[in-house]
Design a protein around this motif. Sequence first.
Motif, PDB file in Angstrom:
ATOM      1  N   SER A   1      -3.732   3.414   0.607  1.00 50.97           N
ATOM      2  CA  SER A   1      -4.034   2.949   1.762  1.00 50.97           C
ATOM      3  C   SER A   1      -4.034   0.960   2.141  1.00 50.97           C
ATOM      4  CB  SER A   1      -5.822   3.109   2.642  1.00 50.97           C
ATOM      5  OG  SER A   1      -6.840   3.272   1.553  1.00 50.97           O
ATOM      6  N   ARG A   2      -4.035   0.368   2.987  1.00 56.59           N
ATOM      7  CA  ARG A   2      -4.180  -0.830   2.850  1.00 56.59           C
ATOM      8  C   ARG A   2      -5.697  -1.353   2.653  1.00 56.59           C
ATOM      9  NH1 ARG A   2      -5.092  -5.107   6.502  1.00 56.59           N
ATOM     10  NH2 ARG A   2      -3.152  -6.281   6.505  1.00 56.59           N
TER      11      ARG A   2
ATOM     12  N   ALA B   1       0.578  -1.439  -0.060  1.00 61.23           N
ATOM     13  CA  ALA B   1       0.276  -0.130  -0.041  1.00 61.23           C
ATOM     14  C   ALA B   1       0.844   1.478  -0.124  1.00 61.23           C
ATOM     15  CB  ALA B   1      -0.650  -0.197   1.810  1.00 61.23           C
ATOM     16  N   GLU B   2       1.532   0.993   0.979  1.00 59.93           N
ATOM     17  CA  GLU B   2       2.858   2.831   1.374  1.00 59.93           C
ATOM     18  C   GLU B   2       3.162   2.643  -0.011  1.00 59.93           C
ATOM     19  OE1 GLU B   2       4.997   2.064   3.964  1.00 59.93           O
ATOM     20  OE2 GLU B   2       3.226   1.700   5.417  1.00 59.93           O
TER      21      GLU B   2
ATOM     22  N   TYR C   1      -9.235  -4.193  -4.627  1.00 59.34           N
ATOM     23  CA  TYR C   1      -9.020  -4.769  -6.086  1.00 59.34           C
ATOM     24  C   TYR C   1      -8.340  -6.238  -5.285  1.00 59.34           C
ATOM     25  CZ  TYR C   1      -8.805  -0.117  -7.869  1.00 59.34           C
ATOM     26  OH  TYR C   1      -8.992   0.958  -7.977  1.00 59.34           O
ATOM     27  N   TRP C   2      -7.448  -7.186  -4.267  1.00 62.47           N
ATOM     28  CA  TRP C   2      -6.953  -8.719  -4.465  1.00 62.47           C
ATOM     29  C   TRP C   2      -7.427  -9.016  -3.285  1.00 62.47           C
ATOM     30  CZ3 TRP C   2      -3.354  -4.779  -6.151  1.00 62.47           C
ATOM     31  CH2 TRP C   2      -3.035  -4.661  -7.400  1.00 62.47           C
TER      32      TRP C   2
END
Length: 185
Positions: free
Chosen positions: A24-25, A18-19, A31-32
């Motif tokens: 964001s997480r 994410a970073e 998406y997954w």
Amino acid sequence: MGLFLADGYEATTIQDIAEACGVSRSSVFRYWGSKAEIVWAVFDVHTKRLGTLLAADDSGDETMTIVRHWVVENMRMSTVDSSLYMERFAVLDSTPELRSEESAHWISWAGAVAAFVAARHGFAESAVVPQSIGGAVQAAFLTVLRQWLEVRDPASGSLMPAIDSALRPLCSLLQHWLDEPDRYR
């Protein structure tokens, strides 16, 4: 993929991903569904496209000539679509956590070939002949990918000829099997 290659699959967290993506997480999970899905998603696109290419072929060539052609061409397209396709394969094939999911994905890949063979020759998709052909082609394809990663420079461009060379005699033998009228129905 860069993180997986640099830090290893197990050491890379969803937060790291994410970073690196600047999201964001929770956006990653939009998406997954899992970290494994991030890696397997491109493989699944490759498999779906193989099935589509086989089903759409109207060349009139022998069945196994068509299979060989589209397996090689689909791989070429996959490496063009993603410059990291083979690196992704290396992560998939060498990570125990991902290898635990490998069977279902490879069965689906072999199933794309089996479905084409079954439709073209009037077999049930679950019959011995199309399933055996799908499995044999998949095994040869996977073996070439593994050997190529071990001994060749992934940037050399020699992968497609290697796949074609391995599939040519196998597909010829399998075509003879298909040509035996009604023996295995």
